[in-house]
Every structure is written in structure tokens, then in C-alpha cells.
Enzyme design. Structure first.
Site, PDB file in Angstrom:
ATOM      1  N   HIS A  53      -8.785   4.174  -1.726  1.00  0.00           N
ATOM      2  CA  HIS A  53      -7.489   3.503  -1.569  1.00  0.00           C
ATOM      3  C   HIS A  53      -7.075   2.811  -2.880  1.00  0.00           C
ATOM      4  CE1 HIS A  53      -3.959   1.904   0.038  1.00  0.00           C
ATOM      5  NE2 HIS A  53      -4.265   0.900   0.719  1.00  0.00           N
ATOM      6  N   CYS A  62       0.863  -1.148  -0.035  1.00  0.00           N
ATOM      7  CA  CYS A  62       0.066   0.178  -0.177  1.00  0.00           C
ATOM      8  C   CYS A  62       0.855   1.262  -0.074  1.00  0.00           C
ATOM      9  CB  CYS A  62      -1.089   0.047   1.171  1.00  0.00           C
ATOM     10  SG  CYS A  62      -1.671  -1.512   1.428  1.00  0.00           S
TER      11      CYS A  62
END
Length: 386
Positions: free
Chosen positions: A333, A84
Site C-alpha cells: 500500500h 489512501c
């Protein structure tokens, strides 16, 4: 430290469930950034691409495909993965190469497309980003791991599930002001507390969504920036840190060592301290992450972030504006794009393009993005050019 490095242009798709292919999404953001910088693809001397799950779109070795589709197949491209945190880790590599004098102008692009996969498939792909032998392979998903961190935090400090919910409410308030945010929905503390439990104490509204999207910026040296005639901002600090890959290997799971170290490096390079930062984009994959982040970055003493949120000190135009974009929680995201999207937010804030979410009189900003449960992290500090 080598040459000064600037962000000259920025572009981003909407974040959410997108119908275009991963390459089309990437090209849309790239074109917006190139147009924003007032340049052509031929001015780009290298491409840095952050992506994690290209395999879900049957496209790895993505950088040359993107460069070719931009009409510059002879320009070298590099695809970088750091879970991430891929966007910020990639951004640092692009920054370092311009600073070192290898290139005068580069494209830094983050892209992800994952919503077309099933929940089981996407959750499985995500689990590969943890220490799979200890965590993912034994059923410890990221909600479960962050749930453990949240439980430890609530047990150790004066914090409650309502405090976690206030983080979500605040970020949704900001996301409502961002036309490109994935989840533009006003919520209340009660909404969060009544949403389904995902991994206690985390509820559905404590968790960020899976998103598709791409964000891109143009980085260049001082000579190139001044010739452009376009607005630009300066990168004044950059840092990277690491933590034990598995949560169970850490001495204290209410802090993320990689964030602490990356911030230390960035502050030192910029010759600044937390009190100098006007706003920050942090990695709030779960509400607990934002509380931990803003302590690890030095904005609040350990164990006091929940009280700060309770007092409204992290809202838009407060003591320290946290996630004016809406953060991962509301903006979304898209894994490989997230860290770059944070930089896009800083660029828009500093070039009068942030609209109703503008942080008043802001001159110094920070971005913070980590991978997995913080096994890797990067922090950057930016300065507005007056």
C-alpha cells in the site's frame, strides 16, 4: 458522457522498501508506462499525479518536478491528494479530462515513499488523513478505527476472526504470484490468529504494510489509441462517493456509504451490474475492509461476505475473483500509488501480462479505492478490447 477513454499503457515499480528518491521512483514507473504505450513523453499533454506524503521527502508541488524530469516542463501537471484513495480519485480526474476532449493523451501517476520515516512519524502522518479533531487527535489510529468497524461487524453478523484471517490468507496466495508484491509470503489462518494484536480483533496479519512504490498508466481517446498499434482497454464506468469524515458520525459502521454511491454511479454509466464483473481489485487496507467492500459493491448481500470467503468464492478463478494482485494486504500500500496500481493490474490481466495469476476468460473488471475510513471513494469499470 463525452469521448471514449482508454488505458493504452501501464507501468509499476516493485512495492516495498525502496532506496531511490520519490522522484526517481515516479520516473521509473512513468517511463515503463510510456514505453508500454509505445509513445514518447512528448505525446503526453498533461500529467496527473497522486501523492499524500511528499512532505516526508521534502517535495510538495510534485507534478511540475516530474514533468520537468520527463523532459516536458511545458506540460501542465496537477498533484491530487485524497488520502489512501488518491490514486483512484486522481485517475477519475484524468479520465474526465480526456473524456471532455481537453487532452488526447495524459499520464496518470501515483507515487509514495514513506518507509524511510520512523513508525511514529509515519503513523502520525497517517492520522492526519482522518477527521483529526475527533479521531487522530484523540489517539484513534486507523487500526483502531477499523478495529471498531470489525468488532461491530463480528457482533452484528455471523462472522468470526477466522473469517478475517481467511481474507489475509487468500490475498497472500495471490501475492505469491505477483513478482512486484511487497509481502510475498504464504500464511495460514493460524499464523494470522497468532500474530500480535494491533487493535482487537485485528492482528498484525490483518493489516496491510506501509510501502514505497509508484504505478502509472497512459490514458487516451479512441483516435489516439487506434493509431498507436498497441493493446488497450476501455474505461466504461466511473463513480465517486463520499461518507461522513469521522466514523462516529455514521449511522452504520459496517458499511461505507462512499463505496455504495461510487459503485452505483459506475454501474449506471457502464450499464452493468455486479454479476457482470469477472474480477475486482478492492481496498483491503485491513481484512475487515475487504468483507465490507465486497458487500457494498454488490457482490454479496449484507452480512454474507464472511461465509462467501469461508466457501472460497472470492479466490482466484472462483465466483468473483477478489484482489488477484494480492491486494493492499500482500501487494502493498504505497498510499498515492495504490489506486493506480489497481488499474495496472486490470491492464496486465486484459493484455495477457498477469502470468500465473491470470483470471481466466475475464472481460469486465472493477477497481475500488477509498481514502481514510472511506470518507472518499472512487470505483471504475473496465472492458477488455477483443
Amino acid at each position: 458522457m463525452g469521448e471514449k477513454v482508454y488505458v493504452l499503457g501501464a507501468g509499476s515499480t516493485k512495492y516495498g522498501k525502496l532506496s531511490e528518491s520519490i522522484i526517481e521512483i515516479a520516473l521509473n514507473a512513468s517511463k515503463d508506462a510510456i514505453d508500454s504505450a509505445g509513445i514518447t513523453p512528448k505525446d503526453v499533454k498533461a500529467g496527473y499525479i497522486s501523492n499524500v506524503f511528499g512532505v516526508a521527502d521534502k517535495q510538495v508541488h510534485m507534478a511540475p518536478v516530474i514533468m520537468s524530469n520527463l523532459g516536458i516542463p511545458e506540460v501542465p501537471g496537477l498533484t491530487i491528494e485524497s488520502a489512501c484513495g488518491s490514486g483512484s480519485v486522481m485517475f477519475r480526474e484524468a479520465f474526465a479530462n480526456v473524456s471532455a476532449g481537453f487532452y488526447d493523451c495524459v499520464l496518470a501517476l501515483g507515487v509514495e515513499k514513506v518507509t524511510h520515516t520512523s513508525t511514529v512519524e509515519s503513523t502520525t502522518l497517517f492520522s492526519y488523513c482522518s477527521d483529526f479533531f475527533y479521531e487522530g487527535g484523540n489517539g484513534a489510529s486507523f487500526p483502531g478505527l477499523f478495529g471498531s468497524m470489525a468488532r461491530a461487524y463480528l457482533a452484528t453478523y455471523k462472522a468470526t476472526e477466522e473469517d478475517l484471517a481467511r481474507v489475509a490468507v487468500k490475498n497472500h496466495e495471490n501475492g505469491l504470484l505477483n513478482p512486484k508484491a511487497h509481502v510475498r509470503k504464504k500464511i495460514t489462518v493460524d499464523d494470522v490468529l497468532k500474530s500480535p494484536v494491533v487493535a482487537s480483533p485485528l492482528k498484525l496479519y490483518d493489516c496491510c504494510p506501509f510501502s514505497d512504490g509508484a504505478s502509472a498508466v497512459i490514458l487516451c481517446n479512441e483516435e489516439f489509441a487506434k493509431k498507436s498499434g498497441k493493446p488497450y482497454i476501455e474505461i466504461v464506468g466511473s463513480g465517486r462517493g463520499a461518507s461522513p469524515a469521522s466514523v462516529q458520525s455514521r449511522k452504520d459502521i459496517t458499511t461505507i456509504p462512499s463505496t455504495v454511491e461510487a459503485a452505483r454511479q459506475a454501474y449506471k454509466m457502464a450499464n452493468l451490474s455486479p454479476k457482470d464483473i469477472d474480477f475486482v481489485e478492492v481496498h483491503d487496507c485491513f481484512t475487515i475492509a475487504e468483507l465490507i467492500d465486497i458487500e457494498d459493491l454488490g457482490f454479496f448481500p449484507k452480512g454474507t461476505a464472511a461465509q462467501a470467503v469461508r466457501e472460497g468464492r472470492t479466490k482466484l478463478n472462483s465466483d468473483i475473483t477478489v484482489n488477484p494482485s494480492g491486494g493492499l494486504k500482500s501487494k502493498g500500500h504505497p498510499i498515492g500509488a495504490t489506486g493506480v496500481g489497481q488499474v495496472v493490474e486490470v491492464y496486465e490481466q486484459f493484455t495477457n501480462k498477469a502470468g500465473d495469476r491470470t483470471v481466466k476468460d475475464a472481460e469486465i473488471a472493477m477497481t475500488h479505492n477509498f481514502g481514510a475510513t472511506g470518507a472518499s471513494a472512487a470505483v471504475h469499470i473496465f472492458k477488455k478490447i477483443k
